[in-house]
Design a protein around this motif. Sequence first.
Motif, PDB file in Angstrom:
ATOM      1  N   ALA A 118      21.584  28.141 -32.007  1.00 21.28           N
ATOM      2  CA  ALA A 118      22.159  27.617 -30.760  1.00 21.28           C
ATOM      3  C   ALA A 118      22.585  26.166 -30.929  1.00 21.28           C
ATOM      4  N   LEU A 119      21.798  25.381 -31.650  1.00 25.76           N
ATOM      5  CA  LEU A 119      22.154  23.987 -31.899  1.00 25.76           C
ATOM      6  C   LEU A 119      23.431  23.890 -32.733  1.00 25.76           C
ATOM      7  N   VAL A 120      23.544  24.724 -33.755  1.00 18.32           N
ATOM      8  CA  VAL A 120      24.742  24.708 -34.596  1.00 18.32           C
ATOM      9  C   VAL A 120      25.966  25.114 -33.787  1.00 18.32           C
ATOM     10  N   VAL A 121      25.840  26.161 -32.982  1.00 20.98           N
ATOM     11  CA  VAL A 121      26.977  26.592 -32.152  1.00 20.98           C
ATOM     12  C   VAL A 121      27.350  25.497 -31.156  1.00 20.98           C
ATOM     13  N   GLY A 126      30.843  21.970 -29.054  1.00 17.22           N
ATOM     14  CA  GLY A 126      30.842  20.734 -28.273  1.00 17.22           C
ATOM     15  C   GLY A 126      31.435  19.546 -28.994  1.00 17.22           C
ATOM     16  N   VAL A 127      31.106  19.375 -30.268  1.00 19.07           N
ATOM     17  CA  VAL A 127      31.543  18.193 -30.994  1.00 19.07           C
ATOM     18  C   VAL A 127      32.860  18.442 -31.727  1.00 19.07           C
ATOM     19  N   PHE A 128      32.900  19.500 -32.539  1.00 21.73           N
ATOM     20  CA  PHE A 128      34.087  19.772 -33.341  1.00 21.73           C
ATOM     21  C   PHE A 128      35.146  20.543 -32.560  1.00 21.73           C
ATOM     22  N   GLN A 129      34.771  21.129 -31.458  1.00 21.94           N
ATOM     23  CA  GLN A 129      35.648  21.919 -30.595  1.00 21.94           C
ATOM     24  C   GLN A 129      36.368  23.010 -31.383  1.00 21.94           C
ATOM     25  N   ALA A 130      35.593  23.697 -32.215  1.00 24.92           N
ATOM     26  CA  ALA A 130      36.123  24.811 -32.999  1.00 24.92           C
ATOM     27  C   ALA A 130      34.976  25.768 -33.292  1.00 24.92           C
ATOM     28  N   ALA A 131      35.310  27.006 -33.477  1.00 29.96           N
ATOM     29  CA  ALA A 131      34.291  27.994 -33.838  1.00 29.96           C
ATOM     30  C   ALA A 131      33.995  27.880 -35.332  1.00 29.96           C
ATOM     31  N   VAL A 139      26.708  31.353 -44.087  1.00 34.40           N
ATOM     32  CA  VAL A 139      25.686  30.432 -44.595  1.00 34.40           C
ATOM     33  C   VAL A 139      24.559  30.300 -43.579  1.00 34.40           C
ATOM     34  N   ILE A 140      24.909  30.168 -42.313  1.00 33.40           N
ATOM     35  CA  ILE A 140      23.896  30.060 -41.260  1.00 33.40           C
ATOM     36  C   ILE A 140      23.050  31.330 -41.210  1.00 33.40           C
ATOM     37  N   ALA A 141      23.703  32.486 -41.296  1.00 34.36           N
ATOM     38  CA  ALA A 141      22.975  33.760 -41.273  1.00 34.36           C
ATOM     39  C   ALA A 141      22.080  33.902 -42.504  1.00 34.36           C
TER      40      ALA A 141
END
Length: 158
Positions: A118-121, A126-131, A139-141
Amino acid sequence: MHIALPAAGPPEGLVNRLRVIAGRVEPSLRLYDVKPLDQVGAVAIEADYFSRLLTVLSGLALLLSLIAISSVLAFTVSQRTREIGTRVALGAGRMRIVTAVVRRPLGQIALGIAAGAALVVFLFVGVFQAAPTVIEAAVIASYGAAMLLVCLSACVVP
């Protein structure tokens, strides 16, 4: 946006002319951070080095966290040997014992993985405004899967 232009002389002489031309075309257009192309390449090399350094540090942080998770969970499970022995003596089946030992640590690890995801998303949106890209999501998974596998092995092996 970055634009590269060939200049016959020193690039500093071209900057003022470019600002005048840009102002005529679009009055709100501003030129900033004008520098020779060889300096732009140096910035790209620094960014590549920084990216590799972050990758190595991220891998090291993952390794240390996996070691810590494994150590703490193995210690916790080994402290429950009397409880496990009592359960066996009272006739509990193998799956029931494994479930009793694994349930709480898996829930904690799953909660930590969900909070991290949730923090990464949140950061991406929020910050990069991209998925996140497919590679970033993989990598996250894989980080989450590694943590789950270490949790399972640390609970089951002792």
